[in-house]
Design an enzyme around this catalytic site. Sequence first.
Site, PDB file in Angstrom:
ATOM      1  N   ASP A 247      -5.266  -8.223   3.761  1.00  0.00           N
ATOM      2  CA  ASP A 247      -3.836  -8.127   3.474  1.00  0.00           C
ATOM      3  C   ASP A 247      -3.667  -7.083   2.381  1.00  0.00           C
ATOM      4  O   ASP A 247      -3.970  -7.335   1.213  1.00  0.00           O
ATOM      5  CB  ASP A 247      -3.294  -9.479   3.016  1.00  0.00           C
TER       6      ASP A 247
ATOM      7  N   SER B 110      -1.102   9.482   7.193  1.00  0.00           N
ATOM      8  CA  SER B 110       0.097   9.694   6.396  1.00  0.00           C
ATOM      9  C   SER B 110       1.280   9.873   7.342  1.00  0.00           C
ATOM     10  O   SER B 110       1.343   9.237   8.391  1.00  0.00           O
ATOM     11  CB  SER B 110      -0.089  10.907   5.471  1.00  0.00           C
TER      12      SER B 110
ATOM     13  N   TYR C  54       9.373   4.911   1.447  1.00  0.00           N
ATOM     14  CA  TYR C  54       8.306   5.159   2.419  1.00  0.00           C
ATOM     15  C   TYR C  54       7.701   6.546   2.211  1.00  0.00           C
ATOM     16  O   TYR C  54       6.474   6.710   2.188  1.00  0.00           O
ATOM     17  CB  TYR C  54       8.894   5.037   3.833  1.00  0.00           C
TER      18      TYR C  54
ATOM     19  N   LYS D  83       3.766   7.850   1.491  1.00  0.00           N
ATOM     20  CA  LYS D  83       3.043   8.744   2.413  1.00  0.00           C
ATOM     21  C   LYS D  83       2.590  10.028   1.707  1.00  0.00           C
ATOM     22  O   LYS D  83       1.537  10.582   2.034  1.00  0.00           O
ATOM     23  CB  LYS D  83       3.927   9.069   3.616  1.00  0.00           C
TER      24      LYS D  83
END
Length: 324
Positions: A95, A177, A205, A209
Amino acid sequence: MESLTSTFTSLLGLGPIKFTPSTSIPSLQGKTILITGGNSGLGKATIQALLQHSPSPPARVWLASRDIDRIQSAINEITATVPLASTIIVPLILDLASLQSVEDAAERVLKESERLDTMILNAGVMAMPVGVTQDGYEVHWGINHMGHAALTKLLMPLLLKTVEIQEEKDVRIVAVSSGGHRSSPKIDFAKVKTDMKTSFWWTRYAESKLANILWMKALAKEYPQIKCVSLHPGVVSTNIGGATISKYRLMRIGDWLFRWMLTKPEVGCLNQLWAAVGPSEEVETGEYYHPVGVKGCGSVMTKDQGLVMKLLEWTEEELKVHGI
């Protein structure tokens, strides 16, 4: 201009590398591969291709995911087409939202594996609701960057050991990515330890990345004996998104049209397959690639060496806080 041309070319699938799994995947005999998020989407398609098309499949593939039932379901589905998969794939509970879980997973790999030839950091989340991980990091940042950074650091001794015992000296770390990193503002390292509720999910987000790319560039400098690369898989149909993405699709262009535009995982995984097992002379450490093997598509910030080192130093200090 070069960057725009490269990006446009890769979107059309006209990259310089022609990678066909049925003929391009080499012998992987004796090797050990670990892939996060291997239970679905790109991860599952990557494992299936490696086992189905290699003339000599790897000795072991660690399939890392947080849910044992989903792991077993993926193993069963892969085994249905590649019967030997059940003897090669090893389930690994991981996790990435919990650094304790990352430590537990790494401890098991170190205990049970004598080598680790390739790590594919494939798992990720996008469009998640506002929140933080168990360790207090913004959820995209915590899962996409911090979890993978911790796993990489903990398994680095095994990767370095493999370099020594491998005849070809070709150990690789591949981070998935996204072209979405180009939307990232300059990373605010104080904010990523909050829920960043004032930021749009796409920004949260994108920062994570961008961190994937910077992290691979940093590791490439720190460990020149290991090939470290990052990549954009293309716009692929996977279950990476949270509830927000479905609403966004419907609002902007219609879910049916969005799905029509997406690439299937079997095609979307080509770039990471190439980066993981393609000819060593083609894959350059520290690079960021669009499909397949297209360089020069990173944002200006991916070329900022000061930012690369800042991310490395910040991440190392954060991991030390957690005893990693």
